[in-house]
Design an enzyme around this catalytic site. Structure first.
Site, PDB file in Angstrom:
ATOM      1  N   HIS A 390       3.984   0.335  11.865  1.00  0.00           N
ATOM      2  CA  HIS A 390       4.640  -0.188  10.570  1.00  0.00           C
ATOM      3  C   HIS A 390       3.778  -1.163   9.995  1.00  0.00           C
ATOM      4  O   HIS A 390       4.291  -1.402   8.967  1.00  0.00           O
ATOM      5  CB  HIS A 390       6.108  -0.807  10.951  1.00  0.00           C
ATOM      6  CG  HIS A 390       7.094  -0.509   9.914  1.00  0.00           C
ATOM      7  ND1 HIS A 390       6.742  -0.028   8.700  1.00  0.00           N
ATOM      8  CD2 HIS A 390       8.289  -1.146   9.794  1.00  0.00           C
ATOM      9  CE1 HIS A 390       7.765  -0.164   7.965  1.00  0.00           C
ATOM     10  NE2 HIS A 390       8.733  -0.771   8.595  1.00  0.00           N
ATOM     11  N   ASP A 394       4.615   2.493   5.834  1.00  0.00           N
ATOM     12  CA  ASP A 394       6.025   2.093   5.516  1.00  0.00           C
ATOM     13  C   ASP A 394       6.792   3.379   6.048  1.00  0.00           C
ATOM     14  O   ASP A 394       6.359   4.354   6.037  1.00  0.00           O
ATOM     15  CB  ASP A 394       6.015   1.915   3.898  1.00  0.00           C
ATOM     16  CG  ASP A 394       5.261   0.699   3.441  1.00  0.00           C
ATOM     17  OD1 ASP A 394       5.181  -0.333   4.462  1.00  0.00           O
ATOM     18  OD2 ASP A 394       5.086   0.485   2.495  1.00  0.00           O
TER      19      ASP A 394
END
Length: 419
Positions: A390, A394
């Site tokens: 992450h 995204d």
């Protein structure tokens, strides 16, 4: 003159190894260029050959962890003649044992294998060797021991029955025979074995991934009907033309290539405060072996045809079975595909292979009722899981990636047209 046997450099990142087994006993004669031991690193196994002929002097036993450059033994070249003459005396002493020694010449046994054969009372002639030249490896002997113990338990019950007819009243004590089973079931045996170098490395990398990455997983499901129908329609013609079977993995590799082009950050990696984007796709395909999971790399997967992908996967699978995977085969990779479905997994969350930013998990194909055009139909469905870092990817990019893979699998023409 004594020649040192040192642990060689097996790769830039490899600093230590484990001596898997010595192929010769301490004090035995070795020939020049003969394989004398097997080293296990965290990535692959390798054999070490003798630089010169002579008598072997072992300094470090099998199972010990050694470092690159460490001296683990010697070859005494001056003792070559005397050692070679020694075995001739017992051979001439008993001519009746000649066929037996000839059999050993066909399948030379390493000390580790010889120990297992002696402990399990195995016949080396009945063991099929998977090593170079048909040599019996320790794993072959252990596998033979397992298959021998299973049938051995069955004849054990009829054997006591043969003395019984001599005394009819002896039928009453028959219930006493389950005693060994009771003691075996109640045994609390524990044994400690050293963790293999590959398993140590796997453990290290998994912990590293958890500590250094922000791992999230997103899921989707894919209808396999179109892909399975296409494969069934052309698999015979495909195999006839290309000499290799058309499998599911090539579809997913090609689908991931298209998805990685569409979401390039999943094909990228973090380097300090920079993001390194790649315009090529090196896809790692996880392959399970007896010693652990290895991930050989399909280089430039985007440039390969379906036949090229299938041929590469088959070659890697054979090398993995034969223990011939090299460091070059495992080095690099921009993305990984893991197929837990072959083991029956319905759903899982795969862990990243650093420094990669994404890994796709495939799962078991299972027929389930789904709604298509407002009708409930039964379709072969598969859950897909994408674990991603992450820090660089995204949620939108991760979901978009899985949707792209789903579209390519449910409509394989998209892969051909690259849309």
């Amino acid at each position: 003159m004594k020649i040192e046997i040192k642990v060689p450099q097996a790769g830039e990142s490899v600093t230590e190894a484990m001596i898997s087994e010595w192929f010769k006993d301490n004090g035995e004669q070795v020939e020049k260029d003969e394989a004398i031991l097997e080293l296990e690193t965290d990535k692959a196994n390798m054999e070490l050959n003798a630089d010169q002929g002579g008598r072997l002097e072992i300094s470090v036993e099998a199972g010990e962890v050694v470092t690159v450059g460490q001296i683990i033994g010697y070859i005494d070249t001056a003792a070559a003649g005397s050692v070679a003459a020694a075995p001739q005396a017992p051979a001439s002493e008993a001519a009746g044992t000649a066929p037996e020694s000839g059999n050993q010449d066909e399948k030379p046994l390493s000390p580790a294998v010889r120990r297992v054969v002696a402990e399990e009372n195995l016949d080396p002639a009945s063991i099929e060797g998977s090593g170079p030249g048909g040599r019996i490896l320790k794993g072959d002997a252990l596998a033979a021991a397992k298959t021998q113990t299973a049938p051995a338990a069955q004849p054990a019950t009829p054997q006591p029955a043969t003395p019984q007819p001599a005394a009819p009243k002896a039928a009453a004590p028959r219930p006493a025979t389950p005693q060994p089973a009771v003691s075996a079931a109640g045994s609390r045996v524990e044994r400690s074995v050293p963790m293999s170098m590959m398993r140590r490395r796997i453990a290290q990398r998994l912990v590293q991934a958890q500590h250094e990455s922000a791992i999230l997983t997103t899921f989707n499901e894919v209808d396999m009907s179109a892909m399975m129908a296409l494969r069934a329609r052309y698999k015979e013609a495909f195999e006839k033309k290309h000499g290799v079977r058309l499998g599911f993995m090539s579809f997913f590799v090609k689908a991931c290539v298209e998805a990685l082009k569409f979401v390039p950050e999943i094909n990228a990696a973090i380097d300090g405060n920079n993001i390194v984007y790649r315009d090529y796709q090196d896809i790692g395909v996880a392959v399970g072996t007896e010693k652990g999971l290895v991930v050989p790399i399909i280089r430039n997967a985007g440039d390969l045809s379906f036949a090229g992908v299938e041929s590469t996967i088959n070659a890697y699978a054979k090398k993995a079975r034969d223990g011939k995977i090299s460091l070059d085969d495992l080095t690099g990779g921009t993305f990984t595909i893991s197929n837990g479905g072959v083991y029956g997994s319905l759903l899982s969350t795969p862990i990243l292979n650093p420094p990669q930013s994404g890994i796709l998990g495939m799962h078991k194909i299972e027929k389930r009722p789904v709604v298509v055009d407002d009708q409930v139909v039964v379709r072969p469905m598969m859950y897909l899981a994408l674990s991603y870092d992450h820090r660089i990817v995204d949620g939108k990019g991760a979901v978009t990636f899985l949707v792209k893979v789903k579209e390519c699998i449910e409509d394989p023409a998209r892969i051909m047209l690259e849309v």
